[in-house]
Design a protein around this motif. Sequence first.
Motif, PDB file in Angstrom:
ATOM      1  N   TYR A  54       0.817  -1.209   0.000  1.00  0.00           N
ATOM      2  CA  TYR A  54       0.000   0.000   0.000  1.00  0.00           C
ATOM      3  C   TYR A  54       0.859   1.271   0.000  1.00  0.00           C
ATOM      4  CZ  TYR A  54      -3.770   3.234   1.278  1.00  0.00           C
ATOM      5  OH  TYR A  54      -4.677   4.260   1.297  1.00  0.00           O
ATOM      6  N   THR A  55       1.957   1.230   0.748  1.00  0.00           N
ATOM      7  CA  THR A  55       2.848   2.398   0.833  1.00  0.00           C
ATOM      8  C   THR A  55       4.171   2.162   0.126  1.00  0.00           C
ATOM      9  OG1 THR A  55       3.718   1.589   2.940  1.00  0.00           O
ATOM     10  CG2 THR A  55       1.848   3.122   3.023  1.00  0.00           C
ATOM     11  N   GLN A  56       4.407   0.952  -0.383  1.00  0.00           N
ATOM     12  CA  GLN A  56       5.681   0.562  -0.997  1.00  0.00           C
ATOM     13  C   GLN A  56       6.856   0.849  -0.057  1.00  0.00           C
ATOM     14  OE1 GLN A  56       5.968   2.112  -5.038  1.00  0.00           O
ATOM     15  NE2 GLN A  56       4.882   0.308  -5.789  1.00  0.00           N
ATOM     16  N   THR A  57       6.648   0.506   1.204  1.00  0.00           N
ATOM     17  CA  THR A  57       7.704   0.620   2.217  1.00  0.00           C
ATOM     18  C   THR A  57       7.957  -0.760   2.810  1.00  0.00           C
ATOM     19  OG1 THR A  57       6.059   1.169   3.904  1.00  0.00           O
ATOM     20  CG2 THR A  57       7.129   3.009   2.765  1.00  0.00           C
ATOM     21  N   SER A  58       8.920  -0.851   3.714  1.00  0.00           N
ATOM     22  CA  SER A  58       9.296  -2.152   4.258  1.00  0.00           C
ATOM     23  C   SER A  58       9.678  -2.018   5.723  1.00  0.00           C
ATOM     24  CB  SER A  58      10.471  -2.742   3.465  1.00  0.00           C
ATOM     25  OG  SER A  58      11.600  -1.882   3.556  1.00  0.00           O
ATOM     26  N   GLU A  59       9.689  -3.149   6.414  1.00  0.00           N
ATOM     27  CA  GLU A  59      10.151  -3.218   7.791  1.00  0.00           C
ATOM     28  C   GLU A  59      10.636  -4.629   8.054  1.00  0.00           C
ATOM     29  OE1 GLU A  59       6.566  -1.855   9.610  1.00  0.00           O
ATOM     30  OE2 GLU A  59       5.697  -3.874   9.768  1.00  0.00           O
ATOM     31  N   ILE A  60      11.540  -4.776   9.019  1.00  0.00           N
ATOM     32  CA  ILE A  60      12.149  -6.060   9.328  1.00  0.00           C
ATOM     33  C   ILE A  60      11.597  -6.566  10.657  1.00  0.00           C
ATOM     34  CG2 ILE A  60      14.299  -7.331   9.598  1.00  0.00           C
ATOM     35  CD1 ILE A  60      13.952  -5.959   6.872  1.00  0.00           C
ATOM     36  N   HIS A  61      11.142  -7.827  10.668  1.00  0.00           N
ATOM     37  CA  HIS A  61      10.606  -8.440  11.878  1.00  0.00           C
ATOM     38  C   HIS A  61      11.536  -9.553  12.361  1.00  0.00           C
ATOM     39  CE1 HIS A  61       6.370  -6.735  11.931  1.00  0.00           C
ATOM     40  NE2 HIS A  61       6.868  -6.275  10.796  1.00  0.00           N
ATOM     41  N   LEU A  62      11.251 -10.076  13.541  1.00  0.00           N
ATOM     42  CA  LEU A  62      12.037 -11.162  14.114  1.00  0.00           C
ATOM     43  C   LEU A  62      11.163 -12.393  14.310  1.00  0.00           C
ATOM     44  CD1 LEU A  62      14.532 -12.399  15.499  1.00  0.00           C
ATOM     45  CD2 LEU A  62      13.774 -11.312  17.628  1.00  0.00           C
ATOM     46  N   TYR A  63      11.668 -13.545  13.831  1.00  0.00           N
ATOM     47  CA  TYR A  63      11.029 -14.840  14.056  1.00  0.00           C
ATOM     48  C   TYR A  63      12.041 -15.758  14.737  1.00  0.00           C
ATOM     49  CZ  TYR A  63       7.169 -13.664  10.856  1.00  0.00           C
ATOM     50  OH  TYR A  63       6.085 -13.088  10.255  1.00  0.00           O
ATOM     51  N   VAL A 100      11.655  -4.914  14.200  1.00  0.00           N
ATOM     52  CA  VAL A 100      12.899  -4.605  14.910  1.00  0.00           C
ATOM     53  C   VAL A 100      13.729  -3.578  14.147  1.00  0.00           C
ATOM     54  CG1 VAL A 100      12.977  -6.795  16.135  1.00  0.00           C
ATOM     55  CG2 VAL A 100      14.046  -6.621  13.879  1.00  0.00           C
ATOM     56  N   VAL A 101      13.486  -3.426  12.856  1.00  0.00           N
ATOM     57  CA  VAL A 101      14.170  -2.411  12.050  1.00  0.00           C
ATOM     58  C   VAL A 101      13.145  -1.760  11.133  1.00  0.00           C
ATOM     59  CG1 VAL A 101      16.034  -1.875  10.441  1.00  0.00           C
ATOM     60  CG2 VAL A 101      16.310  -3.770  12.063  1.00  0.00           C
ATOM     61  N   GLN A 102      13.148  -0.427  11.116  1.00  0.00           N
ATOM     62  CA  GLN A 102      12.283   0.335  10.225  1.00  0.00           C
ATOM     63  C   GLN A 102      13.104   1.426   9.554  1.00  0.00           C
ATOM     64  OE1 GLN A 102       9.356   1.023  13.540  1.00  0.00           O
ATOM     65  NE2 GLN A 102       7.860   0.676  11.908  1.00  0.00           N
ATOM     66  N   PRO A 103      12.627   1.968   8.425  1.00  0.00           N
ATOM     67  CA  PRO A 103      13.353   3.075   7.798  1.00  0.00           C
ATOM     68  C   PRO A 103      13.468   4.273   8.737  1.00  0.00           C
ATOM     69  CG  PRO A 103      11.695   2.180   6.312  1.00  0.00           C
ATOM     70  CD  PRO A 103      11.448   1.564   7.652  1.00  0.00           C
ATOM     71  N   GLY A 104      14.534   5.043   8.548  1.00  0.00           N
ATOM     72  CA  GLY A 104      14.696   6.271   9.326  1.00  0.00           C
ATOM     73  C   GLY A 104      13.859   7.390   8.735  1.00  0.00           C
ATOM     74  N   ASP A 105      14.150   8.602   9.170  1.00  0.00           N
ATOM     75  CA  ASP A 105      13.408   9.762   8.687  1.00  0.00           C
ATOM     76  C   ASP A 105      13.717  10.029   7.216  1.00  0.00           C
ATOM     77  OD1 ASP A 105      12.323  10.183  11.205  1.00  0.00           O
ATOM     78  OD2 ASP A 105      14.025  11.433  11.841  1.00  0.00           O
ATOM     79  N   PRO A 106      12.751  10.537   6.460  1.00  0.00           N
ATOM     80  CA  PRO A 106      12.989  10.868   5.050  1.00  0.00           C
ATOM     81  C   PRO A 106      14.204  11.785   4.894  1.00  0.00           C
ATOM     82  CG  PRO A 106      10.658  11.027   5.551  1.00  0.00           C
ATOM     83  CD  PRO A 106      11.359  10.814   6.867  1.00  0.00           C
ATOM     84  N   GLY A 107      15.042  11.465   3.907  1.00  0.00           N
ATOM     85  CA  GLY A 107      16.235  12.265   3.659  1.00  0.00           C
ATOM     86  C   GLY A 107      17.475  11.755   4.337  1.00  0.00           C
ATOM     87  N   THR A 108      17.336  10.839   5.324  1.00  0.00           N
ATOM     88  CA  THR A 108      18.512  10.269   5.977  1.00  0.00           C
ATOM     89  C   THR A 108      19.005   9.054   5.195  1.00  0.00           C
ATOM     90  OG1 THR A 108      17.101   8.897   7.392  1.00  0.00           O
ATOM     91  CG2 THR A 108      17.728  11.061   8.237  1.00  0.00           C
TER      92      THR A 108
END
Length: 392
Positions: free
Chosen positions: A345-354, A370-378
């Motif tokens: 829906y947003t064409q974004t991603s995030e990392i999970h833990l299993y 456990v990991v997500q993108p930082g602020d835009p521009g970083t």
Amino acid sequence: MDRRTFLVGMGSSLCLSARKGIAGQQPAILTTFPADLDNDPRGGFTMQPPKQLLFTDLRHIDPGDLAWRTAEGQELPLVNPPQPMVPAVADTSAMPRGIRLVAQKARKDGPIKGLPSRITYDNGLYRAWSIDAYYPSGSDFGSYSVVPASSLSVKYGESKDGYDWKWQIVSENIKVPKISGVDGETFFIDPHGPPSERYKCLYHALILGDTTSYWREYQKIPPRNRDVRLSAKVICGLFGMVSPDGLKWEPIPEPLMLHQGDTDNSVYYDAWLGKYVLYTRLYWLRRRLVARAESDDFRHWTPVEPIIWAGLEQPYSYDVYTNGRTSYPGLPEYHLMFPEHYQRYTQTSEIHLYSSLDGIHWDHVPGGPVVQPGDPGTWDGEYIVNGGGLVP
């Protein structure tokens, strides 16, 4: 000592809180491991006693049990309790409560120039490999190429600290069958195979030319293990290479498996199972998911089995894209996975833990990504993907 006695002793020693036993005694703690310890364990334990205990799943948490007692604290048996009848009091002191496992957010560090997508820690060095495929001029579109690759080369990277990497081409002009779109490569050190194949590589490619026999072979696979994107006109395979030293590589001519395992593959030898294990991609109902296969010899594999997909508690536009399977450094019995969840829906991603007891059945560790993108521009503010190989 049999397996049950051993596990009961381990369970007593791994309770999360010190508590009194039924008769006011401390529970027995297993402090030594007898020579006749069962060396073929089941239930998430490895061949040797663990060097370290990690709380990534339920293996070290005693589930306890409810006990019934008299008002004076004497235990009441459930079968044929003594006369006269007395009021029973529930004793819950031996049961874990008020605790939970929650995945913590990772700390990010970077950007790191030349950082590979998969790292191996070996004899005090961080090591990595990658494949370069060579296509005719004007037809090189990387993994989207559709003309035959003339050859492959292997690039080797080395680092003493994981930050400063030095790369060199170590194996050139590797002749391969009529393939294209090479990607999804993974390299690993094999503790089980012969010395001539101590290092192994697996990669994905589109098979070109007459694929009639391959398509006929693929149709023998049960439908639930197939990828719907493959057809008589489009057949893909997972191919392999082997090396005695990680420098000089020899290709395995025939595909190891007919499968569209592009983007991300993870392979290792599981000493507990006595098999090579592959984690790869599968495509069901237009959704990406993680699948798994096994092999006795690295050259013949079972069909892939779907194991992880987006859950009903998540937005319905989610995919589970790349697997990021690894074990905890030095503790192969702790199976971990850091899959990338793709949000269409947003064409974004995030990392999970299993986490997993056996590498076959997996739990989504609570706590969110456990990991997500930082602020835009970083530097980390755009689309993020996982790598492979957790290292110290």
